[in-house]
Design a protein around this motif. Structure first.
Motif, short mmCIF file in Angstrom:
data_model
loop_
_atom_site.label_atom_id
_atom_site.label_comp_id
_atom_site.label_asym_id
_atom_site.label_seq_id
_atom_site.Cartn_x
_atom_site.Cartn_y
_atom_site.Cartn_z
N ALA A 28 -48.87 -40.44 -19.80
CA ALA A 28 -50.04 -41.00 -19.11
C ALA A 28 -50.35 -40.21 -17.85
CB ALA A 28 -49.80 -42.47 -18.79
N LEU A 32 -53.84 -38.11 -17.27
CA LEU A 32 -54.72 -38.35 -16.12
C LEU A 32 -54.90 -37.07 -15.31
CD1 LEU A 32 -53.45 -41.84 -14.96
CD2 LEU A 32 -55.67 -41.30 -16.00
N TYR A 33 -53.81 -36.36 -15.08
CA TYR A 33 -53.91 -35.14 -14.29
C TYR A 33 -54.75 -34.08 -15.01
CZ TYR A 33 -53.13 -30.83 -11.99
OH TYR A 33 -53.36 -29.64 -11.38
N ALA A 161 -57.05 -35.09 -23.13
CA ALA A 161 -57.35 -35.34 -21.72
C ALA A 161 -58.27 -34.26 -21.14
CB ALA A 161 -56.06 -35.42 -20.91
#
Length: 194
Positions: A28, A32-33, A161
Motif C-alpha cells: 500500500a 501510494l508513493y 499505481a
C-alpha cells in the motif's frame, strides 16, 4: 477470477499472500508513493514547458540529470538496505519527497533553470532511495518460497499505481485548467459589463 484462483490446484496468483499484513501494508505504501511520484513527474514535465515556457532543450537539461541521480541513489540505497532496516531509507526518501513537493509548490514564474533542476534532482533522488529499499522491505515480509510471486505482485502494484498517478494528475490538471478558464471568462464578462 478470484473464485477460480482460490479453487484450482496451481493458481496463477497466490491470493494467500494478501493475508500477509506486512506485505499488504508495504504494498500500500509503495502504491501510494508510486502514484504520487508518477503524477508529480508527469506534471513537472508539463509545467516546465507550458507554465515556465522553457524550450524542449531546457526541459531536457532540467529533467535528464534526475535519471542519473535516481540510478546512483537507487544503487546506494539497495546496498544500504541489505545492511540496515530498509524502512529507514523508505521513510527518509518519503520525507525528502514531501519537502521537495513543498518547495515545488512555492516556485514562481521567475524560477531559474538551476532551481528547477535542483528540485527535480531531489525528487528523483527520493524515488531512487525508496525504490530499492521498498523492494527489499517487501521481499523480507515473505517466506523464501513466496518471493517470486511476491515480486511479481509488487511490480504489478507499482505499475497500476504509476498509471493511476498519471491519470489522476491529468484529471486534476484538466479540472484546474477548466476552472481557471471559467474564472477568466467570468472576469472578462464582468469587466465588459462595467
Amino acid at each position: 477470477f478470484l473464485v477460480l484462483e482460490r479453487h484450482v490446484a496451481h493458481p496463477v496468483v497466490h491470493l494467500r499472500l494478501y493475508r500477509n499484513v506486512p506485505f499488504v501494508l508495504a504494498s500500500a505504501v509503495v502504491m501510494l508513493y508510486n502514484a504520487g511520484f508518477m503524477g508529480a513527474n508527469f506534471l513537472v514535465a508539463l509545467m516546465v514547458q507550458i507554465v515556465f515556457d522553457f524550450t524542449p532543450m531546457q526541459a531536457g537539461i532540467i529533467l535528464a540529470p534526475g535519471a542519473l541521480v535516481m540510478g546512483v541513489l537507487g544503487l546506494i540505497a539497495g546496498r544500504l538496505s541489505d545492511r540496515m532496516a530498509p524502512h529507514r531509507l523508505v521513510c527518509a526518501g518519503l520525507a525528502l519527497f514531501a519537502i521537495d513537493m513543498y518547495y515545488f509548490s512555492t516556485v514562481s514564474l521567475f524560477v531559474s533553470i538551476s532551481i528547477m533542476t535542483f528540485l527535480v534532482l531531489l525528487q528523483r533522488g527520493a524515488f531512487g532511495m525508496i525504490f530499492s529499499a521498498s523492494d527489499t522491505a517487501i521481499m523480507r515480509t515473505l517466506p523464501a518460497a513466496d518471493r517470486s510471486m511476491g515480486a511479481g505482485l509488487h511490480n504489478m502494484h507499482r505499475g497500476i499505481a504509476m498509471a493511476f498517478g498519471v491519470a489522476l494528475g491529468s484529471v486534476l490538471l484538466e479540472k484546474r485548467l477548466a476552472f481557471h478558464a471559467l474564472l477568466t471568462t467570468h472576469t472578462r464578462l464582468a469587466a465588459y459589463q462595467d
